[in-house]
Design a protein around this motif. Structure first.
Motif, short mmCIF file in Angstrom:
data_model
loop_
_atom_site.label_atom_id
_atom_site.label_comp_id
_atom_site.label_asym_id
_atom_site.label_seq_id
_atom_site.Cartn_x
_atom_site.Cartn_y
_atom_site.Cartn_z
N THR A 1 0.70 -1.35 0.02
CA THR A 1 0.19 0.03 0.35
C THR A 1 0.72 1.11 -0.16
N ARG A 2 2.29 1.20 -0.24
CA ARG A 2 3.14 2.36 -0.17
C ARG A 2 2.93 3.43 -1.40
N GLN A 3 3.29 2.02 -2.40
CA GLN A 3 2.81 2.91 -3.36
C GLN A 3 1.60 3.64 -3.62
N LEU A 4 0.64 3.57 -3.66
CA LEU A 4 -0.73 4.15 -3.39
C LEU A 4 -0.25 5.27 -2.10
N ALA A 5 0.01 5.38 -1.06
CA ALA A 5 -0.18 6.66 -0.19
C ALA A 5 0.84 7.37 -0.65
N THR A 6 2.02 7.26 -1.40
CA THR A 6 2.81 7.93 -2.40
C THR A 6 2.10 8.93 -2.99
N SER A 7 1.31 8.29 -4.11
CA SER A 7 0.80 9.33 -4.35
C SER A 7 -0.20 10.17 -3.90
N ASN A 8 -1.24 9.62 -2.58
CA ASN A 8 -1.99 10.78 -2.16
C ASN A 8 -1.33 11.05 -0.88
N GLN A 9 -0.25 10.79 -0.91
CA GLN A 9 0.54 11.62 -0.03
C GLN A 9 0.46 13.06 1.16
N TYR A 10 -0.63 13.77 0.19
CA TYR A 10 -0.34 14.77 0.77
C TYR A 10 -2.08 15.48 1.05
N GLN A 11 -3.04 14.46 0.93
CA GLN A 11 -4.03 14.43 1.17
C GLN A 11 -4.47 15.42 2.27
N TYR A 12 -3.93 15.10 3.33
CA TYR A 12 -4.20 15.26 4.41
C TYR A 12 -2.71 17.38 4.57
N ASN A 13 -2.59 18.57 4.52
CA ASN A 13 -2.26 18.92 4.13
C ASN A 13 -1.93 20.17 5.31
N PHE A 14 -1.75 19.55 6.77
CA PHE A 14 -2.30 20.14 8.44
C PHE A 14 -1.10 21.32 8.49
N SER A 15 -1.47 22.16 9.04
CA SER A 15 -0.19 23.20 9.45
C SER A 15 0.15 23.52 10.79
N PHE A 16 1.13 22.98 11.60
CA PHE A 16 1.09 22.84 12.57
C PHE A 16 3.05 23.62 12.33
N PRO A 17 3.13 25.05 12.21
CA PRO A 17 4.33 25.61 11.83
C PRO A 17 5.35 25.33 13.74
N SER A 18 4.89 24.99 14.24
CA SER A 18 5.22 24.87 15.57
C SER A 18 5.71 24.50 16.33
N LEU A 19 4.96 22.64 15.21
CA LEU A 19 5.03 21.84 16.47
C LEU A 19 6.31 20.48 15.40
N ASP A 20 7.19 19.82 16.13
CA ASP A 20 8.43 18.92 15.36
C ASP A 20 7.89 17.74 16.37
N LEU A 21 6.92 16.68 15.19
CA LEU A 21 6.45 15.87 15.68
C LEU A 21 8.40 14.80 15.57
N VAL A 22 8.14 13.92 17.13
CA VAL A 22 10.18 13.72 17.55
C VAL A 22 9.48 12.12 18.01
N HIS A 23 8.38 12.09 17.90
CA HIS A 23 8.08 10.31 18.85
C HIS A 23 6.66 9.88 17.92
N VAL A 24 6.53 8.73 17.55
CA VAL A 24 5.36 8.62 17.64
C VAL A 24 5.41 6.63 17.47
N GLU A 25 4.00 6.85 18.68
CA GLU A 25 4.05 5.34 18.82
C GLU A 25 2.43 4.67 18.89
N ARG A 26 2.80 3.47 18.83
CA ARG A 26 1.30 2.72 18.10
C ARG A 26 1.40 1.29 19.07
N ILE A 27 0.23 1.41 20.00
CA ILE A 27 -0.14 0.18 20.53
C ILE A 27 -0.26 -0.87 20.52
N PRO A 28 0.16 -1.86 20.15
CA PRO A 28 -0.56 -3.15 19.19
C PRO A 28 -2.00 -3.40 20.28
#
Length: 437
Positions: free
Chosen positions: A374-401
Motif C-alpha cells: 500500500t506504500r505506492q498508493l500512499a505516495t500518490s496521495n501523500q498530501y491528502q491531509y496538509n495540516f499546518s502546525f508550524p510550531s510543532l516538531d513531531l519527534v516520536h510516534v508510538e503505536r500500541i498493538p
C-alpha cells in the motif's frame, strides 16, 4: 410348436421356485386362515414364469401390522424402545449436568476467593466525582482552582502534588469529549496523574466549560446564549485561559501539555490558528489524537455538551472525515516559529480515530503504518491531509498493538506502554526559552 415354459426353466430357477412353493400355497388359502394365523403369515407376490426367465425376479416382501399384535407383545415392544431411548439419552444428560455442576462449583470457589481478597483489602472507597478525594486516598495533595475565560465561563481545575514537597515543572492534562478531568485518576495508584506526581511534576487537570460546573459570570445555563459555543471556543478560549492560569500561578514560563482525544483536537486547532501559543508550552503529548476520524463514531460518558460542539464534530468527522478549523499548508503564512516537541501515541485497535493517517500527514512520515503493497498508493496521495502546525516538531510516534481509544489512559499496563514514552518526552522538553534542546 409352443414349448411349455416349465421345460426351459433353468435348474437353479426350479430350485428357487420350489423353495417358494409353501408361500404360494399359503397365498392361495389365505382367506381361510384365522386372525391369529394372519398375524404370523407373510403375503408373497410371485412373478410369472416369464419374469423369472427374463431375470427380473423380485424377492418376497413381508408386511406385518403392529396394531394387530397382541397387547402383551405391543407392551413388550414399547418397553424395549423406552429402554433403548433411556440408555441413549441418560449418559448425555448426565454428562451435561455434571459439567453444569462443576462450573457452578468453580464459580462459587472463584467468588469466594475474590470475596476473601476484598475482605482482606478492607475496601472503603467511595464513589464520588470529587477528584480531591482520590488524591487524598492515595496520599497526594490536591487543590481546586477556578479559571475565568475571556467570554465569562468559570472553569474548574485541580492541582496535584506530593505531600510536603515543593512544586516543580508544571504539566497540564486535558480530557476528551464527554469526559472530565477525573478520567486521569481512575486507575487508582497507577493513574497517570499520580504516576507523573511520583516523577516530580506539578500536575494540573482542567475541565472545559460546562464540565464540572455550569458557572458563568453573567449567564444562566437556562439561557440559550450560555450554550452558544463549539469546538473553536474550546480551542481559543478555554485552553489559553487554563494555560495562562498555570503559568501565572506557578511562575513557570512554559507548561507541558498531555491531551486525550478531543483534548488534543482543541490544542491542534489552537496551534494551527495561533501558532504563537507554542511559546507557552514545553512539549505536546497527544494520546489518541482526535483529528482524523476512524470508522467508529461515538464512545461517551454522560457529560454536558453544547449542540454547536456536537454539530462541529458531525460536520467535520461526519462529512469531511477530519476535525474542523485547522488551516492547511497551502494557506500557511510564511513566518518562523520556535518549535516544540510533539509525540503521538495511539492504539492499534482504536477505531474511533485514525492515528496512522494523522501521523502520515506530517512530512517524513508518508509510509507510517503501511505495508509494502500500500506504500505506492500512499505516495500518490501523500498530501491528502496538509495540516499546518508550524510550531510543532513531531519527534516520536508510538503505536500500541491491541489498544483501543481509552486504553492510552485506562489500560492496566500503561505503566509499561505509555508512561515510559511520556516520561522520556517530558525529560527532553524545553521548560525555559533559553533551554537547549
Amino acid at each position: 410348436m409352443h414349448i411349455p415354459s416349465y421345460k426351459i426353466i433353468k435348474e437353479d430357477d426350479l430350485l428357487l421356485q420350489s423353495s417358494l412353493h409353501s408361500c404360494i400355497n399359503t397365498t392361495s388359502v389365505s382367506t381361510t386362515i384365522t386372525d391369529k394365523q394372519q398375524d404370523e403369515q407373510c403375503h408373497v407376490r410371485i412373478e410369472s414364469s416369464s419374469s423369472i426367465l427374463s431375470g427380473h425376479f423380485h424377492a418376497p416382501q413381508c408386511r406385518c401390522s403392529y396394531t394387530t399384535l397382541p397387547l402383551w407383545k405391543r407392551y413388550l415392544i414399547d418397553f424395549r424402545m423406552d429402554m433403548i431411548s433411556f440408555c441413549l439419552t441418560y449418559p448425555i444428560v448426565a454428562f451435561f449436568t455434571l459439567i453444569a455442576l462443576l462450573n457452578t462449583a468453580r464459580m462459587r470457589l472463584i467468588n469466594s476467593h475474590q470475596q476473601q481478597h476484598l475482605d482482606h483489602l478492607s475496601l472503603d472507597e467511595e464513589i464520588t466525582q470529587d477528584e480531591m478525594y482520590y488524591a487524598e486516598r492515595w496520599g497526594y495533595g490536591c487543590q481546586q482552582h477556578q479559571v475565568i475565560t475571556r467570554d465569562g465561563y468559570i472553569l474548574k481545575m485541580y492541582r496535584f502534588y506530593p505531600q510536603g514537597q515543593k512544586y516543580r515543572k508544571p504539566v497540564f492534562l486535558g480530557h476528551g469529549l464527554f469526559q472530565c478531568s477525573g478520567a486521569f485518576v481512575l486507575n487508582e495508584k497507577k493513574s497517570l496523574v499520580f504516576a507523573l506526581v511520583d516523577q516530580g511534576y506539578d500536575i494540573w487537570t482542567g475541565n472545559n466549560r460546562a464540565i464540572g460546573g455550569l458557572d458563568h459570570i453573567s449567564l444562566s445555563p437556562k439561557d440559550p446564549c450560555y450554550w452558544n459555543w463549539g469546538l473553536k471556543e474550546l480551542a481559543l478560549q478555554d485552553f489559553p485561559a487554563m494555560l495562562d492560569h498555570i503559568r501565572t500561578t506557578t511562575g513557570q514560563e512554559r507548561v507541558a501539555y498531555i491531551g486525550h482525544s478531543q483534548g488534543n483536537a482543541l490544542v491542534f486547532i489552537a496551534l494551527s490558528l495561533q501558532p504563537e501559543l507554542a511559546s507557552k508550552m514545553s512539549c505536546f503529548i497527544a494520546l489518541a489524537p482526535a483529528v482524523i476520524s476512524g470508522t467508529l463514531y461515538f464512545q461517551f460518558t454522560p457529560r454536558p455538551a453544547s449542540t454547536r460542539l456536537l454539530s462541529d464534530w458531525l460536520e467535520g468527522w461526519g462529512k469531511q472525515g477530519v476535525c474542523l478549523y485547522m488551516t492547511d499548508r497551502g494557506n500557511q503564512i510564511q513566518e518562523s516559529y520556535d518549535k516544540i516537541p510533539l509525540a503521538l501515541i495511539y492504539g492499534g485497535e482504536d477505531y474511533l480515530v485514525d492515528g496512522a493517517s494523522f501521523v502520515r500527514s506530517f512530512e517524513g512520515y508518508d509510509h507510517h503504518g503501511l505495508d509494502i503493497n500500500t506504500r505506492q498508493l500512499a505516495t500518490s496521495n501523500q498530501y491528502q491531509y496538509n495540516f499546518s502546525f508550524p510550531s510543532l516538531d513531531l519527534v516520536h510516534v508510538e503505536r500500541i498493538p491491541g489498544y483501543e481509544h481509552m486504553d492510552t489512559i485506562w489500560a492496566h499496563d500503561n505503566h509499561i506502554t505509555t508512561y515510559p514514552v511520556i516520561f522520556n518526552i517530558l525529560n527532553s522538553a524545553r521548560w525555559q526559552s533559553n533551554d537547549v534542546e
